[in-house]
Design a protein around this motif. Sequence first.
Motif, PDB file in Angstrom:
ATOM      1  N   CYS A 181       0.847  -1.201   0.000  1.00 50.13           N
ATOM      2  CA  CYS A 181       0.000   0.000   0.000  1.00 50.13           C
ATOM      3  C   CYS A 181       0.882   1.250   0.000  1.00 50.13           C
ATOM      4  O   CYS A 181       1.017   1.937   1.035  1.00 50.13           O
ATOM      5  CB  CYS A 181      -0.918   0.003   1.224  1.00 50.13           C
ATOM      6  SG  CYS A 181      -1.950  -1.464   1.391  1.00 50.13           S
ATOM      7  N   GLU A 190      -0.351   4.708   1.439  1.00 50.64           N
ATOM      8  CA  GLU A 190      -0.469   4.879   2.882  1.00 50.64           C
ATOM      9  C   GLU A 190       0.894   4.934   3.564  1.00 50.64           C
ATOM     10  O   GLU A 190       0.980   5.053   4.782  1.00 50.64           O
ATOM     11  CB  GLU A 190      -1.296   3.743   3.492  1.00 50.64           C
ATOM     12  CG  GLU A 190      -2.729   3.687   2.999  1.00 50.64           C
ATOM     13  CD  GLU A 190      -3.542   2.623   3.713  1.00 50.64           C
ATOM     14  OE1 GLU A 190      -3.379   2.486   4.947  1.00 50.64           O
ATOM     15  OE2 GLU A 190      -4.331   1.929   3.057  1.00 50.64           O
ATOM     16  N   GLU A 229      -0.924  -4.546   8.410  1.00 48.86           N
ATOM     17  CA  GLU A 229      -2.274  -4.547   8.965  1.00 48.86           C
ATOM     18  C   GLU A 229      -2.889  -5.923   8.747  1.00 48.86           C
ATOM     19  O   GLU A 229      -3.036  -6.367   7.609  1.00 48.86           O
ATOM     20  CB  GLU A 229      -3.114  -3.467   8.287  1.00 48.86           C
ATOM     21  CG  GLU A 229      -4.530  -3.359   8.818  1.00 48.86           C
ATOM     22  CD  GLU A 229      -5.307  -2.238   8.155  1.00 48.86           C
ATOM     23  OE1 GLU A 229      -6.426  -2.500   7.654  1.00 48.86           O
ATOM     24  OE2 GLU A 229      -4.781  -1.090   8.122  1.00 48.86           O
ATOM     25  N   PRO A 260      -6.837  -4.654  12.443  1.00 47.44           N
ATOM     26  CA  PRO A 260      -7.680  -3.458  12.314  1.00 47.44           C
ATOM     27  C   PRO A 260      -8.874  -3.521  13.274  1.00 47.44           C
ATOM     28  O   PRO A 260     -10.033  -3.584  12.869  1.00 47.44           O
ATOM     29  CB  PRO A 260      -8.123  -3.499  10.846  1.00 47.44           C
ATOM     30  CG  PRO A 260      -8.100  -4.934  10.478  1.00 47.44           C
ATOM     31  CD  PRO A 260      -6.951  -5.535  11.251  1.00 47.44           C
ATOM     32  N   TYR A 265     -12.204   7.541  17.295  1.00 42.06           N
ATOM     33  CA  TYR A 265     -13.314   7.501  16.337  1.00 42.06           C
ATOM     34  C   TYR A 265     -13.809   8.917  16.032  1.00 42.06           C
ATOM     35  O   TYR A 265     -14.069   9.265  14.875  1.00 42.06           O
ATOM     36  CB  TYR A 265     -14.454   6.652  16.903  1.00 42.06           C
ATOM     37  CG  TYR A 265     -15.544   6.343  15.902  1.00 42.06           C
ATOM     38  CD1 TYR A 265     -15.468   5.199  15.106  1.00 42.06           C
ATOM     39  CD2 TYR A 265     -16.635   7.195  15.744  1.00 42.06           C
ATOM     40  CE1 TYR A 265     -16.460   4.909  14.181  1.00 42.06           C
ATOM     41  CE2 TYR A 265     -17.624   6.921  14.816  1.00 42.06           C
ATOM     42  CZ  TYR A 265     -17.538   5.785  14.046  1.00 42.06           C
ATOM     43  OH  TYR A 265     -18.512   5.501  13.125  1.00 42.06           O
ATOM     44  N   TYR A 322     -10.628   8.190  13.035  1.00 42.03           N
ATOM     45  CA  TYR A 322      -9.902   6.921  12.897  1.00 42.03           C
ATOM     46  C   TYR A 322     -10.851   5.770  13.238  1.00 42.03           C
ATOM     47  O   TYR A 322     -11.321   5.647  14.360  1.00 42.03           O
ATOM     48  CB  TYR A 322      -8.681   6.893  13.811  1.00 42.03           C
ATOM     49  CG  TYR A 322      -7.766   8.072  13.580  1.00 42.03           C
ATOM     50  CD1 TYR A 322      -7.003   8.166  12.424  1.00 42.03           C
ATOM     51  CD2 TYR A 322      -7.692   9.111  14.511  1.00 42.03           C
ATOM     52  CE1 TYR A 322      -6.180   9.255  12.198  1.00 42.03           C
ATOM     53  CE2 TYR A 322      -6.873  10.200  14.298  1.00 42.03           C
ATOM     54  CZ  TYR A 322      -6.119  10.277  13.136  1.00 42.03           C
ATOM     55  OH  TYR A 322      -5.314  11.363  12.917  1.00 42.03           O
ATOM     56  N   LYS A 323     -11.111   4.927  12.249  1.00 46.13           N
ATOM     57  CA  LYS A 323     -12.079   3.851  12.433  1.00 46.13           C
ATOM     58  C   LYS A 323     -11.482   2.627  13.114  1.00 46.13           C
ATOM     59  O   LYS A 323     -12.191   1.836  13.717  1.00 46.13           O
ATOM     60  CB  LYS A 323     -12.669   3.436  11.075  1.00 46.13           C
ATOM     61  CG  LYS A 323     -13.412   4.557  10.347  1.00 46.13           C
ATOM     62  CD  LYS A 323     -14.615   5.034  11.161  1.00 46.13           C
ATOM     63  CE  LYS A 323     -15.485   6.023  10.393  1.00 46.13           C
ATOM     64  NZ  LYS A 323     -14.801   7.301  10.135  1.00 46.13           N
ATOM     65  N   THR A 324     -10.163   2.427  12.993  1.00 43.78           N
ATOM     66  CA  THR A 324      -9.530   1.242  13.576  1.00 43.78           C
ATOM     67  C   THR A 324      -8.252   1.624  14.313  1.00 43.78           C
ATOM     68  O   THR A 324      -7.668   2.689  14.067  1.00 43.78           O
ATOM     69  CB  THR A 324      -9.175   0.199  12.501  1.00 43.78           C
ATOM     70  OG1 THR A 324      -8.110   0.716  11.688  1.00 43.78           O
ATOM     71  CG2 THR A 324     -10.378  -0.152  11.639  1.00 43.78           C
ATOM     72  N   GLU A 338      -5.365   2.221  11.953  1.00 45.96           N
ATOM     73  CA  GLU A 338      -5.289   3.566  11.380  1.00 45.96           C
ATOM     74  C   GLU A 338      -4.593   4.525  12.344  1.00 45.96           C
ATOM     75  O   GLU A 338      -3.815   5.379  11.933  1.00 45.96           O
ATOM     76  CB  GLU A 338      -6.692   4.075  11.049  1.00 45.96           C
ATOM     77  CG  GLU A 338      -7.348   3.371   9.863  1.00 45.96           C
ATOM     78  CD  GLU A 338      -8.724   3.941   9.536  1.00 45.96           C
ATOM     79  OE1 GLU A 338      -9.068   5.009  10.084  1.00 45.96           O
ATOM     80  OE2 GLU A 338      -9.440   3.323   8.748  1.00 45.96           O
ATOM     81  N   LYS A 379      -0.762   3.769  12.162  1.00 40.63           N
ATOM     82  CA  LYS A 379      -0.122   4.305  10.949  1.00 40.63           C
ATOM     83  C   LYS A 379       0.015   5.815  11.025  1.00 40.63           C
ATOM     84  O   LYS A 379       1.055   6.376  10.649  1.00 40.63           O
ATOM     85  CB  LYS A 379      -0.935   3.892   9.718  1.00 40.63           C
ATOM     86  CG  LYS A 379      -0.795   2.425   9.337  1.00 40.63           C
ATOM     87  CD  LYS A 379      -1.609   2.065   8.113  1.00 40.63           C
ATOM     88  CE  LYS A 379      -3.090   1.984   8.428  1.00 40.63           C
ATOM     89  NZ  LYS A 379      -3.884   1.466   7.291  1.00 40.63           N
ATOM     90  N   GLU A 380      -1.026   6.465  11.512  1.00 41.65           N
ATOM     91  CA  GLU A 380      -0.982   7.922  11.586  1.00 41.65           C
ATOM     92  C   GLU A 380       0.049   8.395  12.614  1.00 41.65           C
ATOM     93  O   GLU A 380       0.730   9.406  12.411  1.00 41.65           O
ATOM     94  CB  GLU A 380      -2.358   8.478  11.931  1.00 41.65           C
ATOM     95  CG  GLU A 380      -2.444  10.000  11.957  1.00 41.65           C
ATOM     96  CD  GLU A 380      -2.096  10.677  10.634  1.00 41.65           C
ATOM     97  OE1 GLU A 380      -1.758  11.876  10.636  1.00 41.65           O
ATOM     98  OE2 GLU A 380      -2.162   9.989   9.570  1.00 41.65           O
ATOM     99  N   LYS A 435      -1.045  -4.949   3.731  1.00 44.31           N
ATOM    100  CA  LYS A 435      -2.291  -5.442   4.329  1.00 44.31           C
ATOM    101  C   LYS A 435      -2.477  -6.918   4.003  1.00 44.31           C
ATOM    102  O   LYS A 435      -2.275  -7.345   2.862  1.00 44.31           O
ATOM    103  CB  LYS A 435      -3.486  -4.632   3.820  1.00 44.31           C
ATOM    104  CG  LYS A 435      -3.484  -3.186   4.323  1.00 44.31           C
ATOM    105  CD  LYS A 435      -4.712  -2.418   3.888  1.00 44.31           C
ATOM    106  CE  LYS A 435      -4.660  -0.978   4.399  1.00 44.31           C
ATOM    107  NZ  LYS A 435      -5.840  -0.178   3.967  1.00 44.31           N
TER     108      LYS A 435
END
Length: 613
Positions: free
Chosen positions: A81, A84, A97, A436, A446, A450-452, A455, A458-459, A482
Amino acid sequence: MQKLDPKIDGATVDIVGRNIERLKDLFPDVFTEGKIDFDALQETLGDYIDDRHERYSFTWNGKSRARRIAQTPSTGTLLPCPKESVNWNTTKNLFVEGDNLEVLKLLQKSYHKRVKMICIDPPYNTGGEFIYPDKYKDNLDTYLRYSAQVDGEGFKLSSNTETSGRYHTNWLNMMYPRLKLARNLLSDKGVIFITIDDNEAANLRRMCDEIFGEENFVATIAWKHTQQSKNDELYFSRHYNQIVVYRKSECLPEFRFPRTEEDNKNYSNPDNDRKGDWRSGDFRSPHLRKTLCFPIKTPSGKEIPPPENGWRWSEEEVLKKIASGEIVFNDDETRITRKIYLCNQKGRTPENVWVGDRFGSSRQANAEIKSLFGGKAVFDTPKPTALVKAMCQLFHEEKEYVVLDFFSGSCTTAHAILDLNREDKGNRRFVMVQLPEPCTEKSEAYKAGYKTIAEVGKERIRRSIKSIEGESSGDFGFKVFKLDASNIKPWDPDFDNLEDSLFNAVENIKPDRSEADVLYELLLKYGLDLAVPIEEKKLHGKTIYIIGAGALIVCLAKQISLEVVEDIAALKDELKPEVMRVVFKDSGFKDDVVKTNAVQILHQAGIDDVKSL
């Protein structure tokens, strides 16, 4: 041309098969027609067989299945990826991931015995965390359903609450195969640090004794993670977590922290000793050594009797050290001491109680997260970067090795490695693995978008890089991968419509997968580092991938001609790798004549490993 077999080449390393081959090397006489003769094996092992019905052991419901899960190959792959990632083309750091059980299986070839340090902070089994998925025959299928890559069933993980009848069992079944696989990745000089609290500390020790060997237990470190008293505790406010430490083998070098000014404050040179600063040390032996119980004569001729346990050195060695000035007497010659020279100190021996700013705290960890994310606490239980840095600094002057964290959470480990490399100009690499796991809708993560948890991790790495990039040279980047099912379609014919099945089988790479996807799956199959240099080259209009300076050549183009094959053959003399392997797409040749001649041309050039997929 030999094809890559999806059942063999499409899966990870066969751990059972590898162990059988080792057994054959050690005891070839216990095999009969390819099978193990257990009677012969017992006779060979003699007194080392424990055939008692009652014996010391550690077991639980599901242990045998957990062991089998660790040995079952994965049919998954890791999809690259680049969008990302940061500095995709140059970095050697990885973030994966996916379910760490499957990822650890996929890394078995590429990172076997290549990891110097593993540091993990797994679920403590306090009742609120989930246990990783393991409900289907194929664990990859479990993960794909959970992460909604297969269907819309809403497959979810549940917490392992104390009301569960298999509370400890579920946790052990989750941890056991992952630690078994992780051990394979450790180098012989490697070590694993596992942070845990009292809930599973005893079970973790017994499990690690079995996986790593009792003789490879190093220490249990008490880490004081908080100063704040918790009034809701019934008996004690818990200020310490445990860090359980095991080595891979006795090859692990000694641990030493870099020395600080505080460590050196008691050293001086009042007598202008040519070896420099020193401090006084005990000259007596810590253990009884009768051969070292001899009297010592002082410079004036007095005789000093030996202490109860004797001296540290032989009489000959003592005389040499007296002559050199390393052993000294006080003014009235009633006491003997030895000089401990600062120049001989390689570092400071670490204690097994870690307290203070050098090791960080939960409060510091939360402050680090908030400083990166604009004051928002996007992760509930981060670890401080100081804790991971301290683990790395135990290797003293070694600054180039691979660090693995397969419960990476908010990626404190990656942040710490990046920051430590900046501080001491090191070249440590990290490999992070994170499921995830969904962030709850009420969480700060959230609300921040960030949903997971993956995420968030990584951020955090991206923001860490941004905060330190430019301050020094080094590897300030990471590649994102991934977990997914293989790029190669399995042979699953529809016998009611065999003609269409045969036609579809001609192109056996899934239509939604790119050449890069296939390329990285080949790296895993051949056991090459996912950060190995990849060069693209055009030969007669076809893209050729040169991997690892010619260790692997891949051409996934269509309508390949003999001219392309001849130019690939010429690369052997140009690049001069020890071994060159070549992979084509099975349907990529102009015709069967070109395909047949391609093998002969490459064989003539000394390239024997030629496969198609």
